[in-house]
Design a protein around this motif. Structure first.
Motif, PDB file in Angstrom:
ATOM      1  N   GLY A  34       0.421  -1.568   0.121  1.00 18.50           N
ATOM      2  CA  GLY A  34       0.235  -0.377  -0.382  1.00 18.50           C
ATOM      3  C   GLY A  34       0.436   1.355  -0.214  1.00 18.50           C
ATOM      4  N   GLU A  35       1.972   1.019  -0.341  1.00 19.28           N
ATOM      5  CA  GLU A  35       2.946   2.632  -0.258  1.00 19.28           C
ATOM      6  C   GLU A  35       3.635   2.363  -0.848  1.00 19.28           C
ATOM      7  N   LEU A  36       4.375   3.773  -1.759  1.00 14.98           N
ATOM      8  CA  LEU A  36       5.660   3.943  -2.385  1.00 14.98           C
ATOM      9  C   LEU A  36       7.053   4.519  -1.993  1.00 14.98           C
ATOM     10  N   LEU A  37       7.697   4.394  -3.279  1.00 13.67           N
ATOM     11  CA  LEU A  37       9.209   4.829  -2.869  1.00 13.67           C
ATOM     12  C   LEU A  37       8.906   5.925  -3.584  1.00 13.67           C
ATOM     13  N   VAL A  38       9.108   7.444  -3.217  1.00 14.19           N
ATOM     14  CA  VAL A  38       8.605   9.029  -4.264  1.00 14.19           C
ATOM     15  C   VAL A  38      10.529   9.489  -4.079  1.00 14.19           C
ATOM     16  N   ARG A  39      10.789   9.481  -5.413  1.00 14.07           N
ATOM     17  CA  ARG A  39      12.824  10.230  -4.977  1.00 14.07           C
ATOM     18  C   ARG A  39      12.064  11.502  -5.315  1.00 14.07           C
ATOM     19  N   GLU A 116      -5.400  10.627  12.836  1.00  9.64           N
ATOM     20  CA  GLU A 116      -4.297  10.595  13.499  1.00  9.64           C
ATOM     21  C   GLU A 116      -2.700   9.546  12.953  1.00  9.64           C
ATOM     22  N   SER A 117      -2.557   9.189  11.836  1.00  9.10           N
ATOM     23  CA  SER A 117      -1.716   8.869  12.124  1.00  9.10           C
ATOM     24  C   SER A 117      -0.964  10.005  11.173  1.00  9.10           C
ATOM     25  N   ASN A 118      -0.326  11.194  11.117  1.00 10.24           N
ATOM     26  CA  ASN A 118       0.090  12.831  10.966  1.00 10.24           C
ATOM     27  C   ASN A 118       0.262  12.705  12.544  1.00 10.24           C
ATOM     28  N   GLY A 119      -0.737  12.736  13.631  1.00 10.72           N
ATOM     29  CA  GLY A 119      -0.020  13.331  14.688  1.00 10.72           C
ATOM     30  C   GLY A 119       0.873  12.385  15.707  1.00 10.72           C
ATOM     31  N   SER A 120       0.896  11.189  14.979  1.00  6.92           N
ATOM     32  CA  SER A 120       1.660  10.364  15.628  1.00  6.92           C
ATOM     33  C   SER A 120       2.964   9.824  15.123  1.00  6.92           C
ATOM     34  N   GLY A 121       3.309  10.915  14.158  1.00  8.08           N
ATOM     35  CA  GLY A 121       4.244  10.715  13.577  1.00  8.08           C
ATOM     36  C   GLY A 121       4.576   9.126  12.695  1.00  8.08           C
ATOM     37  N   ASP A 122       3.908   8.055  12.303  1.00 17.20           N
ATOM     38  CA  ASP A 122       3.503   7.021  11.318  1.00 17.20           C
ATOM     39  C   ASP A 122       3.090   7.891  10.141  1.00 17.20           C
ATOM     40  N   LEU A 123       2.700   6.612   9.342  1.00 18.51           N
ATOM     41  CA  LEU A 123       2.204   6.535   8.102  1.00 18.51           C
ATOM     42  C   LEU A 123       0.587   6.063   8.223  1.00 18.51           C
ATOM     43  N   LEU A 124       0.103   5.895   7.141  1.00 19.92           N
ATOM     44  CA  LEU A 124      -1.073   5.354   6.710  1.00 19.92           C
ATOM     45  C   LEU A 124      -1.466   3.771   7.407  1.00 19.92           C
ATOM     46  N   HIS A 125      -1.156   3.501   6.351  1.00 21.44           N
ATOM     47  CA  HIS A 125      -0.883   1.606   6.666  1.00 21.44           C
ATOM     48  C   HIS A 125      -0.033   1.122   7.428  1.00 21.44           C
ATOM     49  N   GLY A 126       1.173   2.180   8.772  1.00 19.73           N
ATOM     50  CA  GLY A 126       2.122   1.382   9.697  1.00 19.73           C
ATOM     51  C   GLY A 126       2.975   2.170  10.168  1.00 19.73           C
ATOM     52  N   HIS A 141       6.872  13.724   8.734  1.00 21.08           N
ATOM     53  CA  HIS A 141       5.723  14.504   9.285  1.00 21.08           C
ATOM     54  C   HIS A 141       4.618  15.033   8.028  1.00 21.08           C
ATOM     55  N   LEU A 142       3.825  14.905   8.559  1.00 24.68           N
ATOM     56  CA  LEU A 142       2.615  14.404   7.890  1.00 24.68           C
ATOM     57  C   LEU A 142       2.647  13.335   6.651  1.00 24.68           C
ATOM     58  N   GLY A 143       3.369  12.391   6.983  1.00 27.17           N
ATOM     59  CA  GLY A 143       2.776  11.213   5.980  1.00 27.17           C
ATOM     60  C   GLY A 143       3.796  11.667   4.956  1.00 27.17           C
ATOM     61  N   VAL A 144       4.776  12.479   4.795  1.00 22.44           N
ATOM     62  CA  VAL A 144       5.656  12.993   3.816  1.00 22.44           C
ATOM     63  C   VAL A 144       7.109  12.900   3.951  1.00 22.44           C
ATOM     64  N   SER A 145       7.437  13.808   5.039  1.00 19.86           N
ATOM     65  CA  SER A 145       9.061  14.037   5.437  1.00 19.86           C
ATOM     66  C   SER A 145       9.415  13.889   3.773  1.00 19.86           C
ATOM     67  N   ALA A 146       9.785  15.442   3.560  1.00 20.40           N
ATOM     68  CA  ALA A 146       9.922  15.359   1.711  1.00 20.40           C
ATOM     69  C   ALA A 146      10.995  15.974   2.038  1.00 20.40           C
ATOM     70  N   PHE A 147      11.771  16.764   3.054  1.00 24.79           N
ATOM     71  CA  PHE A 147      12.819  17.118   2.874  1.00 24.79           C
ATOM     72  C   PHE A 147      14.084  16.554   2.635  1.00 24.79           C
ATOM     73  N   ALA A 148      14.072  15.355   1.805  1.00 20.29           N
ATOM     74  CA  ALA A 148      14.902  14.517   1.655  1.00 20.29           C
ATOM     75  C   ALA A 148      14.936  14.037   0.255  1.00 20.29           C
ATOM     76  N   ASP A 149      16.022  12.837   0.529  1.00 21.77           N
ATOM     77  CA  ASP A 149      16.285  12.141  -0.771  1.00 21.77           C
ATOM     78  C   ASP A 149      15.179  11.478  -1.837  1.00 21.77           C
ATOM     79  N   ALA A 151      11.582   9.524  -0.262  1.00 18.19           N
ATOM     80  CA  ALA A 151      10.310   9.443   0.953  1.00 18.19           C
ATOM     81  C   ALA A 151       9.307   8.126   0.911  1.00 18.19           C
ATOM     82  N   VAL A 152       9.486   7.823   1.721  1.00 21.44           N
ATOM     83  CA  VAL A 152       7.783   6.619   1.336  1.00 21.44           C
ATOM     84  C   VAL A 152       6.797   7.512   2.261  1.00 21.44           C
ATOM     85  N   VAL A 153       5.467   6.574   1.262  1.00 15.07           N
ATOM     86  CA  VAL A 153       4.509   7.583   1.545  1.00 15.07           C
ATOM     87  C   VAL A 153       3.518   6.748   1.381  1.00 15.07           C
ATOM     88  N   ALA A 154       2.020   6.574   1.737  1.00 18.87           N
ATOM     89  CA  ALA A 154       1.232   5.784   1.704  1.00 18.87           C
ATOM     90  C   ALA A 154       0.739   6.017   0.253  1.00 18.87           C
TER      91      ALA A 154
END
Length: 373
Positions: A34-39, A116-126, A141-149, A151-154
């Motif tokens: 249920g997740e993706l790796l995004v460059r 809920e997942s955004n508030g806890s620092g988790d991802l939607l699926h785990g 951060h908000l399921g994204v954490s984009a200041f990175a090379d 991101a694994v996101v839902a």
């Protein structure tokens, strides 16, 4: 990969000297079902990032920041069959489950599991998948954490876009565009011939100005203490612009008895109270900014039932990202939403700390960061 990590909040300005964000080397996480790796190609600095750093928004630490971004899908996890490697995507900071009370009502921006997942620092699926090299957890951060090379996101955190949209443009559509444009078109449902006042001319407020200006016959009044922001608002379509002390006069001169909509994009209880006084009978005050949790508003209760005024909260512009991002990009292609005006410049990710002060002081609208090495 590199990731900008915040380890201590409530950091006071000036930020450049304290350097609250550390660019750390961490393992590239693997997407689960249920997740993706995004460059990440581009990531924008937003006041919501600053709010976590200065303590206005309480988040679990350490946290890898960044939530407004665009990139290219590198790999998809099991069960993802509608997005492929190579797709260009805009990242969205509320992943919507599709089945909770809010999602079922057509309001995915208010998704309960997403919040809920955004508030806890988790991802939607785990749980969070970011780790330090020695295995310690880093929150998302908000399921994204984009200041990175990378991101694994839902899957629910991305919207696929056309490959020909420049990254510097696409980066602004996951937060500023959804929030500002959506507040006008979705939350306020601004109608032809109405008047709107926008307080706060950062990227969100200026997006709101653009959206209001494209509705036929509207009167758009833009308010900000900085003359440069007022000038920018006029370029974005505002008919009148001025400082907060000018607001009552401008509304009095431009409307017949008050504004139909007042949109607050500052994050200030005092501005909300002032905006309420500028409304016409039956008008709507739209709260978009995120005040510190300690702030409270005080007003005469009779304003609502007695004058038919409404106070509307707008989170992520009440957007439906899969519907709204393509629609707003179409308006940009048509020249109706000149979002390129908001792009201050593009800097390397190493300039993040120095850019926090520029954002806090209003010297930039949207500074975008490239992750190219």
């Amino acid at each position: 990969m590199r990731a900008a990590v915040l380890r201590a909040a409530a950091v006071p300005a000036p930020y450049a000297g304290s350097r609250p964000l550390s660019l750390e080397m961490v393992p590239v996480p693997e997407p689960r079902p249920g997740e993706l790796l995004v460059r990440i190609a581009r990531a924008s600095l937003c006041h919501s990032d600053l709010s976590v750093i200065n303590g206005s928004r309480i988040r679990p630490l350490p946290m890898a920041l960044g939530h407004e971004a665009t990139g290219v899908v590198e790999h998809v996890g099991d069960g993802v069959d509608d997005v492929r490697a190579g797709d260009h995507v805009v990242l969205v900071f509320v992943p919507s489950c599709g089945s909770c009370r809010a999602c079922s009502a057509g309001r995915p921006a208010l998704c309960y599991p997403g919040a809920e997942s955004n508030g806890s620092g988790d991802l939607l699926h785990g749980p969070a998948v970011l780790r330090t090299p020695d295995g310690n957890r880093i929150n998302h951060h908000l399921g994204v954490s984009a200041f990175a090379d990378y991101a694994v996101v839902a899957r629910e955190s991305v919207v696929v876009i056309d490959d020909d949209v420049p990254f510097d443009i696409a980066a602004m559509f996951g937060c500023a565009a959804l929030t500002g444009i959506g507040a006008v078109l979705n939350t306020a449902a601004l109608r032809e011939g109405q008047s709107v006042v926008v307080f706060g001319l950062g990227a969100v407020g200026l997006m709101a100005v653009m959206a209001a200006a494209q509705v036929p016959g509207t009167t758009v009044i833009a308010i900000d203490p900085l003359p440069a922001k007022q000038d920018m608002a006029r370029r974005c379509g505002a008919h009148h612009a001025g400082a907060p002390d000018d607001a009552a006069r401008l509304v009095g001169e431009a409307t017949d008895g008050g504004a139909d909509v007042v949109l607050e994009a500052v994050g200030s209880a005092r501005v909300l109270e002032a905006g309420l006084q500028l409304l016409a009978r039956g008008g709507a005050l739209v709260s978009v900014g995120l005040p510190h949790p300690d702030q409270e508003i005080t007003t005469q209760a009779l304003q609502f039932a007695g004058m038919g005024r409404r106070l509307l909260g707008s989170y992520m512009g009440d957007a439906v990202p899969e519907r709204d991002i393509p629609a707003y990009l179409d308006l940009w292609r048509q020249g109706v939403l000149p979002v390129e005006l908001l792009h201050t410049d593009t800097r390397p990710i190493e300039d993040l700390n120095e850019s926090l002060d520029a954002l806090a002081e209003g010297r930039v609208v949207r500074r975008i960061f490239t992750l190219d090495k």
